[in-house]
Write a protein that holds these residues in place. Structure first.
Motif, PDB file in Angstrom:
ATOM      1  N   ILE A  91      -2.423   3.390  -1.417  1.00 27.20           N
ATOM      2  CA  ILE A  91      -2.074   4.075  -2.662  1.00 27.20           C
ATOM      3  C   ILE A  91      -0.560   4.196  -2.678  1.00 27.20           C
ATOM      4  O   ILE A  91       0.024   5.011  -1.971  1.00 27.20           O
ATOM      5  CB  ILE A  91      -2.753   5.451  -2.746  1.00 27.20           C
ATOM      6  CG1 ILE A  91      -4.284   5.293  -2.685  1.00 27.20           C
ATOM      7  CG2 ILE A  91      -2.349   6.167  -4.023  1.00 27.20           C
ATOM      8  CD1 ILE A  91      -5.034   6.594  -2.722  1.00 27.20           C
ATOM      9  N   GLY A  92       0.074   3.351  -3.482  1.00 26.98           N
ATOM     10  CA  GLY A  92       1.522   3.218  -3.392  1.00 26.98           C
ATOM     11  C   GLY A  92       1.860   2.609  -2.051  1.00 26.98           C
ATOM     12  O   GLY A  92       1.343   1.564  -1.676  1.00 26.98           O
ATOM     13  N   ASP A  93       2.694   3.274  -1.291  1.00 24.90           N
ATOM     14  CA  ASP A  93       3.034   2.800   0.050  1.00 24.90           C
ATOM     15  C   ASP A  93       2.306   3.594   1.135  1.00 24.90           C
ATOM     16  O   ASP A  93       2.648   3.498   2.313  1.00 24.90           O
ATOM     17  CB  ASP A  93       4.544   2.923   0.275  1.00 24.90           C
ATOM     18  CG  ASP A  93       5.339   2.004  -0.645  1.00 24.90           C
ATOM     19  OD1 ASP A  93       4.800   0.926  -0.969  1.00 24.90           O
ATOM     20  OD2 ASP A  93       6.469   2.378  -1.038  1.00 24.90           O
ATOM     21  N   ALA A 121      -4.572  10.162   5.529  1.00 25.44           N
ATOM     22  CA  ALA A 121      -3.436   9.434   4.963  1.00 25.44           C
ATOM     23  C   ALA A 121      -2.314   9.369   5.979  1.00 25.44           C
ATOM     24  O   ALA A 121      -2.009  10.365   6.663  1.00 25.44           O
ATOM     25  CB  ALA A 121      -2.948  10.122   3.686  1.00 25.44           C
ATOM     26  N   ASP A 122      -1.694   8.195   6.101  1.00 21.51           N
ATOM     27  CA  ASP A 122      -0.591   7.994   7.039  1.00 21.51           C
ATOM     28  C   ASP A 122       0.731   8.001   6.272  1.00 21.51           C
ATOM     29  O   ASP A 122       0.924   7.221   5.331  1.00 21.51           O
ATOM     30  CB  ASP A 122      -0.742   6.652   7.768  1.00 21.51           C
ATOM     31  CG  ASP A 122      -1.963   6.625   8.663  1.00 21.51           C
ATOM     32  OD1 ASP A 122      -2.338   7.696   9.189  1.00 21.51           O
ATOM     33  OD2 ASP A 122      -2.563   5.544   8.837  1.00 21.51           O
ATOM     34  N   PHE A 123       1.648   8.851   6.718  1.00 14.81           N
ATOM     35  CA  PHE A 123       2.978   8.947   6.116  1.00 14.81           C
ATOM     36  C   PHE A 123       4.005   8.476   7.138  1.00 14.81           C
ATOM     37  O   PHE A 123       4.256   9.164   8.137  1.00 14.81           O
ATOM     38  CB  PHE A 123       3.264  10.377   5.671  1.00 14.81           C
ATOM     39  CG  PHE A 123       2.349  10.861   4.576  1.00 14.81           C
ATOM     40  CD1 PHE A 123       2.643  10.612   3.241  1.00 14.81           C
ATOM     41  CD2 PHE A 123       1.182  11.543   4.884  1.00 14.81           C
ATOM     42  CE1 PHE A 123       1.803  11.052   2.227  1.00 14.81           C
ATOM     43  CE2 PHE A 123       0.341  11.991   3.875  1.00 14.81           C
ATOM     44  CZ  PHE A 123       0.635  11.737   2.551  1.00 14.81           C
TER      45      PHE A 123
END
Length: 430
Positions: free
Chosen positions: A239-241, A292-294
């Protein structure tokens, strides 16, 4: 088994109730899962668990496998925890000893002892007074035990990751209620020679049960075993980056409930799993999760266990029943990872339910893992009940991974007021 050997140590029987019932039905943590690595880090893991064990607590993590990762089999993971904050074990055991002595005096009592105020009659009165003292300190105290186990087969895939899981958790709780009339009855024997003589003579002729049959204090044993059998599916999207993983585990859920409510003088640990006190229920439930990975180091995740609410009544035993509540347990987590260090924190967004007769809890935990060698991991953490109804604990553990194929994880915990526990997990990567 006679009355004199019926009352066992509550500390041991609580473990027996939770662990032996779990094993008998084929199924530690404060949550609905046991996972030794996360348990050693304060009961965390919603964001930090490896893909191979993610199915146990957050199915979304199954999709976080790397291209080089292979099938992982957990066989098994096990854990147990016990808390006896009121020293109930020792007090019940003392009452058992006092009942034994009480009955021994009666069995040796005869008419010639009625006037022997310094002999058997005085012994009988002293025993009654000591038993009354012990009952007064026992009322309302509680001991608890938890146990958990699980096996899983996780198959990562770029298209859709799949895992097969069977897990279970057991919870046992022992409490006591002391009838004020018992205290009055025993004090009457203690303080009146005439009353003591009449009661003792009647019991010596008709049996010592004549005395304990007049005592109404009650021991309450509650135990629940919940076993899940499911298939998890997980997929990662961008989702996006931001890589976002989603997972879901539809599962068959089998529940056994035990309501062991008996006079405290008749308590038998061997009877916990009797069909007389047991009923069961089968239904459907589902777990789900997101992760989710940031950047390269941060993972934020949320897990929902038992998203379908279920209330199940125990059998009615001696006029008592209870209700076991299976409610959604939503937990959020965050993890920071580098090559050699993992820091993580989890917090429940909903309350942990159980029997309606118990207070609810809501847990938060923090933990860390340091990997000084490729095959060695050292872990520590802390878990607290923010509602204050369960004891806070410190956790620690170690992990071994020779050749990065066989993984052995060990964990232990200790907390205030005689809370302790241990766990182990064996997994193999093919």
């Amino acid at each position: 088994m006679t009355r004199r050997t019926t009352v066992k140590k509550i500390k041991l029987s609580a473990v027996a109730a939770a662990v032996s019932l779990l094993v008998a039905n084929g199924a530690s943590a404060a949550n609905t899962w046991t996972e030794a690595r996360g348990d050693a880090m304060g009961g965390t893991g919603v964001a930090a668990a490896h893909y191979g064990s993610g199915v146990l607590l957050n199915p979304a993590l199954l999709a976080k496998a790397q291209p080089e990762d292979d099938v992982t089999v957990i066989l098994p993971t096990v854990g147990a925890q016990i808390s006896d904050k009121d020293n109930l074990a020792d007090q019940i055991d003392d009452i058992s000893d006092r009942i034994n002595y009480y009955e021994d005096v009666i069995d040796n009592f005869g008419p010639e002892d009625l006037l022997n105020l310094n002999g058997s009659l005085q012994q009988f009165q002293n025993a009654a007074g000591e038993l009354a003292d012990q009952l007064q300190t026992l009322n309302g105290k509680v001991a608890t035990a938890r146990a958990g186990a699980g096996i899983a087969v996780s198959i990562p895939n770029d298209v859709l990751s799949v895992a097969f899981v069977a897990k279970g958790y057991a919870h046992a709780r022992l409490s006591s209620w002391v009838d004020p009339d018992d205290i009055s009855y025993l004090r009457g024997i203690q303080n009146s020679d005439i009353r003591a003589g009449a009661v003792a003579l009647d019991a010596s002729i008709n049996g010592s049960e004549r005395i304990t049959n007049n005592l109404r204090s009650t021991g309450f044993g509650r135990a629940a075993i919940v076993s899940d059998y499911g298939v998890a599916f997980a997929k990662q999207f961008d989702i996006g980056d931001v890589p976002v993983s989603f997972g879901v585990t539809p599962k068959l859920q089998k529940t056994w409930l035990y309501n062991y409510t008996v006079p405290i003088y008749l308590y038998k640990s061997s009877e916990w799993n009797s069909t007389r006190y047991r009923n069961d229920d089968t239904g459907f439930n589902v777990d789900a999760g997101l992760a989710a990975d940031f950047g390269e180091n941060w993972t934020v995740a949320v897990s929902g266990q038992n998203l379908i609410s279920r209330d199940i009544d125990t059998k009615v035993v001696n006029g008592y029943k209870d209700t076991y509540e299976i409610k959604p347990l939503v937990t959020a987590g965050v993890a920071w990872n580098t090559e050699n260090i993992t820091l993580t924190a989890d917090g429940d967004l909903t309350e942990t339910k159980g029997f309606k007769s118990e207070e609810d809890s809501q847990y938060a935990g923090v933990g860390a893992e340091v990997r000084p060698l490729s095959w060695l991991a050292l872990r520590a953490g802390y878990r607290a009940d923010i509602k204050g109804n369960d004891n806070d604990v410190f956790t620690a553990g170690v992990g071994f991974a020779p050749f990065n194929r066989v993984h052995l994880d060990l964990t232990g915990l200790v907390g205030e007021k005689e809370t302790w526990g241990a766990g182990a997990q064996l997994s193999v990567t093919f």
